[in-house]
Design a protein around this motif. Structure first.
Motif, PDB file in Angstrom:
ATOM      1  N   ALA A 159       0.080  -6.358  13.613  1.00 49.45           N
ATOM      2  CA  ALA A 159      -0.031  -4.898  13.487  1.00 49.45           C
ATOM      3  C   ALA A 159      -1.443  -4.453  13.132  1.00 49.45           C
ATOM      4  O   ALA A 159      -1.665  -3.271  12.845  1.00 49.45           O
ATOM      5  CB  ALA A 159       0.961  -4.395  12.442  1.00 49.45           C
ATOM      6  N   GLN A 177       4.921   5.434  15.175  1.00 45.03           N
ATOM      7  CA  GLN A 177       3.468   5.356  15.153  1.00 45.03           C
ATOM      8  C   GLN A 177       2.896   6.544  14.393  1.00 45.03           C
ATOM      9  O   GLN A 177       3.094   7.692  14.812  1.00 45.03           O
ATOM     10  CB  GLN A 177       2.919   5.346  16.594  1.00 45.03           C
ATOM     11  CG  GLN A 177       3.380   4.142  17.395  1.00 45.03           C
ATOM     12  CD  GLN A 177       2.916   2.836  16.773  1.00 45.03           C
ATOM     13  OE1 GLN A 177       1.750   2.703  16.414  1.00 45.03           O
ATOM     14  NE2 GLN A 177       3.815   1.882  16.638  1.00 45.03           N
ATOM     15  N   PRO A 178       2.209   6.332  13.283  1.00 51.03           N
ATOM     16  CA  PRO A 178       1.623   7.456  12.551  1.00 51.03           C
ATOM     17  C   PRO A 178       0.663   8.241  13.441  1.00 51.03           C
ATOM     18  O   PRO A 178      -0.121   7.668  14.188  1.00 51.03           O
ATOM     19  CB  PRO A 178       0.875   6.776  11.402  1.00 51.03           C
ATOM     20  CG  PRO A 178       1.554   5.451  11.249  1.00 51.03           C
ATOM     21  CD  PRO A 178       1.977   5.060  12.631  1.00 51.03           C
ATOM     22  N   GLN A 214       9.139   1.079  16.438  1.00 49.35           N
ATOM     23  CA  GLN A 214       8.435   1.393  15.202  1.00 49.35           C
ATOM     24  C   GLN A 214       7.697   2.711  15.346  1.00 49.35           C
ATOM     25  O   GLN A 214       6.991   2.938  16.327  1.00 49.35           O
ATOM     26  CB  GLN A 214       7.453   0.279  14.856  1.00 49.35           C
ATOM     27  CG  GLN A 214       8.149  -1.029  14.504  1.00 49.35           C
ATOM     28  CD  GLN A 214       7.168  -2.101  14.166  1.00 49.35           C
ATOM     29  OE1 GLN A 214       6.023  -1.834  13.850  1.00 49.35           O
ATOM     30  NE2 GLN A 214       7.606  -3.344  14.243  1.00 49.35           N
ATOM     31  N   LEU A 240      -0.741   6.153   3.592  1.00 55.26           N
ATOM     32  CA  LEU A 240      -0.522   5.849   5.007  1.00 55.26           C
ATOM     33  C   LEU A 240      -0.583   4.350   5.263  1.00 55.26           C
ATOM     34  O   LEU A 240       0.200   3.800   6.041  1.00 55.26           O
ATOM     35  CB  LEU A 240      -1.537   6.589   5.874  1.00 55.26           C
ATOM     36  CG  LEU A 240      -1.440   6.330   7.388  1.00 55.26           C
ATOM     37  CD1 LEU A 240      -0.072   6.731   7.921  1.00 55.26           C
ATOM     38  CD2 LEU A 240      -2.545   7.063   8.137  1.00 55.26           C
ATOM     39  N   HIS A 241      -1.507   3.671   4.589  1.00 57.02           N
ATOM     40  CA  HIS A 241      -1.617   2.230   4.780  1.00 57.02           C
ATOM     41  C   HIS A 241      -0.344   1.520   4.316  1.00 57.02           C
ATOM     42  O   HIS A 241       0.149   0.602   5.000  1.00 57.02           O
ATOM     43  CB  HIS A 241      -2.813   1.692   4.009  1.00 57.02           C
ATOM     44  CG  HIS A 241      -2.995   0.211   4.146  1.00 57.02           C
ATOM     45  ND1 HIS A 241      -3.508  -0.378   5.280  1.00 57.02           N
ATOM     46  CD2 HIS A 241      -2.703  -0.813   3.296  1.00 57.02           C
ATOM     47  CE1 HIS A 241      -3.535  -1.692   5.127  1.00 57.02           C
ATOM     48  NE2 HIS A 241      -3.049  -1.981   3.933  1.00 57.02           N
ATOM     49  N   GLY A 269       8.228   3.246   5.407  1.00 53.44           N
ATOM     50  CA  GLY A 269       7.890   2.591   6.662  1.00 53.44           C
ATOM     51  C   GLY A 269       8.904   1.530   7.043  1.00 53.44           C
ATOM     52  O   GLY A 269       9.256   1.369   8.217  1.00 53.44           O
ATOM     53  N   CYS A 304       6.217  -0.365   8.143  1.00 54.59           N
ATOM     54  CA  CYS A 304       6.562  -0.330   9.571  1.00 54.59           C
ATOM     55  C   CYS A 304       6.466  -1.724  10.193  1.00 54.59           C
ATOM     56  O   CYS A 304       7.324  -2.130  10.977  1.00 54.59           O
ATOM     57  CB  CYS A 304       5.627   0.625  10.318  1.00 54.59           C
ATOM     58  SG  CYS A 304       5.870   2.379   9.981  1.00 54.59           S
ATOM     59  N   ALA A 305       5.411  -2.452   9.834  1.00 60.00           N
ATOM     60  CA  ALA A 305       5.198  -3.768  10.418  1.00 60.00           C
ATOM     61  C   ALA A 305       6.300  -4.755  10.039  1.00 60.00           C
ATOM     62  O   ALA A 305       6.634  -5.658  10.823  1.00 60.00           O
ATOM     63  CB  ALA A 305       3.841  -4.314   9.986  1.00 60.00           C
ATOM     64  N   TYR A 338       2.614   2.777   4.214  1.00 58.96           N
ATOM     65  CA  TYR A 338       3.637   3.112   5.210  1.00 58.96           C
ATOM     66  C   TYR A 338       3.522   2.177   6.410  1.00 58.96           C
ATOM     67  O   TYR A 338       4.533   1.672   6.925  1.00 58.96           O
ATOM     68  CB  TYR A 338       3.444   4.572   5.631  1.00 58.96           C
ATOM     69  CG  TYR A 338       4.367   5.041   6.725  1.00 58.96           C
ATOM     70  CD1 TYR A 338       5.680   5.425   6.445  1.00 58.96           C
ATOM     71  CD2 TYR A 338       3.931   5.121   8.041  1.00 58.96           C
ATOM     72  CE1 TYR A 338       6.524   5.860   7.448  1.00 58.96           C
ATOM     73  CE2 TYR A 338       4.766   5.552   9.054  1.00 58.96           C
ATOM     74  CZ  TYR A 338       6.062   5.921   8.754  1.00 58.96           C
ATOM     75  OH  TYR A 338       6.895   6.352   9.757  1.00 58.96           O
ATOM     76  N   GLU A 339       2.292   1.913   6.851  1.00 58.57           N
ATOM     77  CA  GLU A 339       2.091   1.031   7.991  1.00 58.57           C
ATOM     78  C   GLU A 339       2.522  -0.400   7.674  1.00 58.57           C
ATOM     79  O   GLU A 339       3.064  -1.102   8.542  1.00 58.57           O
ATOM     80  CB  GLU A 339       0.630   1.073   8.421  1.00 58.57           C
ATOM     81  CG  GLU A 339       0.233   2.415   9.032  1.00 58.57           C
ATOM     82  CD  GLU A 339      -1.255   2.558   9.264  1.00 58.57           C
ATOM     83  OE1 GLU A 339      -2.038   1.825   8.588  1.00 58.57           O
ATOM     84  OE2 GLU A 339      -1.646   3.383  10.097  1.00 58.57           O
TER      85      GLU A 339
END
Length: 281
Positions: free
Chosen positions: A100, A272-273, A270, A143-144, A235, A150-151, A146-147
Motif C-alpha cells: 500500500a 481511496q482517500p 478498499q 489520514l495516515h 480504515g 485500509c491496508a 486511516y490508510e
C-alpha cells in the motif's frame, strides 16, 4: 454481527493503567463484546503508546508485558499478559503495508504496552490468542492511520481482530483540576457526541478535519496520539460506510471518556482517500 461471521474492527478507550485493576463499566462492556464476537485467530492492536517515525510491526514470538508507567500500585506492575506473538502474521502485515506504499519493518523485540494488554486482558483474559502490536506515527496525522487500517482491512476476512487502542478524550492536564464522576469536564459530552454523530454518518471529511470542526477538540486532545488509533479502526472497517456503533462505558475521573466503537463496514474494495480529505496542517 453479520451472518458471514466476519469480525468487526474496534476502537477501545483503555483509560488509565488503573483500568486493569478497576475495570468498571469498560470491563463489563468488553466482556460482553468478547462474548458476542467470533473467537479471533489473532489480534492486531495499534496502540497510542507505541509511537514511532516509521511503521513498525511487533514480530516477537513471545512478546513481553511492558509496564510503561510510574507511580501506580505495585499490584499493577505484577500483572502479566503472556499472550503469544505471531511472527508470520507480522511479516504478512509488513507486506500488506508495503504493498500500500506504507513502508514498514518488523520489530522482533516489541512487547505489549499497556494500551495493548489493559484492554485485551478485559476482552480475552486467558491470554491465549496471538497478539501483534502495531505502532502509530502521530506526526503523519489521522489520514495516515486511516490508510494503515485500509491496508490491513482484508485480514478481517481471515479471523484477525483489528483494534485501535487510545481514548476518545485524553487531556491529562485535567488530572489536577478537580473533575470527578460527579463533576465532568464540560468539553467531554459535546466532543464525544460530535464524534458519534460524524461516525454514524461515516462523515470522513469532517472526522479528518476534527481539529477545526469538533467542539472543544484541542481541550479534549491537546495532542492527539490517543485519538489517532480511532482512524486505524475506521480504515480497518474496509468500506467508506463505516457501519459504526458506539458502546458507552462511562467517563473515568470526570475527563476520560471510555467510549468503545465497533465498525462493521462491508469488506468491499478498499476506500481511496480523496484529496479534499487531507486533515488540516
Amino acid at each position: 454481527m453479520s451472518n458471514d461471521k466476519r469480525l468487526p474492527s474496534l476502537y477501545i478507550s483503555h483509560g488509565s493503567p488503573m483500568t486493569a485493576l478497576q475495570p468498571g463499566q469498560v470491563g463489563e462492556r468488553l466482556a460482553e463484546l468478547a462474548a458476542a464476537l467470533p473467537r479471533p485467530r489473532a489480534i492486531v492492536v495499534a496502540s497510542a503508546h507505541w509511537l514511532t517515525r516509521e511503521a513498525r510491526v511487533g514480530g516477537a514470538a513471545q512478546p513481553d508485558t511492558i509496564h510503561d508507567f510510574g507511580g501506580f500500585p505495585r499490584a499493577l506492575f505484577e500483572i502479566q499478559y503472556p499472550a503469544p506473538g505471531a511472527p508470520e502474521l507480522a511479516e504478512r502485515i509488513a507486506g500488506l503495508l508495503g504493498n500500500a506504499g506504507l513502508a514498514a519493518r518488523v520489530d522482533p523485540q516489541a512487547g505489549l504496552d499497556h494500551g495493548v494488554w489493559v484492554p485485551l486482558r478485559l476482552l480475552y483474559p486467558a491470554a491465549d490468542i496471538p497478539v501483534v502490536p502495531l505502532a502509530i506515527q502521530p506526526r503523519l496525522g489521522p489520514l495516515h492511520q486511516y490508510e494503515l487500517g485500509c491496508a490491513l482491512a482484508p485480514l478481517r476476512n481471515e479471523g484477525v481482530l483489528l483494534i485501535g487502542s487510545g481514548s476518545i478524550t485524553h487531556n491529562l492536564h485535567d488530572w489536577s483540576r478537580g473533575y470527578s464522576p460527579q463533576q465532568e469536564a464540560p468539553y467531554v459530552r459535546p466532543f464525544t457526541e460530535w464524534m458519534e454523530q460524524q461516525l454514524l454518518k461515516s462523515n470522513l471529511p469532517a472526522l479528518l478535519d476534527y481539529r477545526r470542526q469538533a467542539p472543544f477538540a484541542e481541550r479534549a486532545h491537546p495532542s492527539d496520539e490517543h485519538l489517532q488509533p480511532l482512524y486505524f479502526a475506521m480504515g480497518a472497517a474496509g468500506d467508506a460506510q463505516l457501519g459504526a456503533s458506539r458502546i458507552e462505558a462511562g467517563v473515568d475521573m470526570g475527563f476520560l471518556a471510555m467510549d468503545i466503537y465497533r465498525f462493521d463496514g462491508a469488506l468491499g474494495p478498499q476506500p481511496q482517500p480523496q484529496p479534499q480529505l487531507q486533515e488540516a496542517a
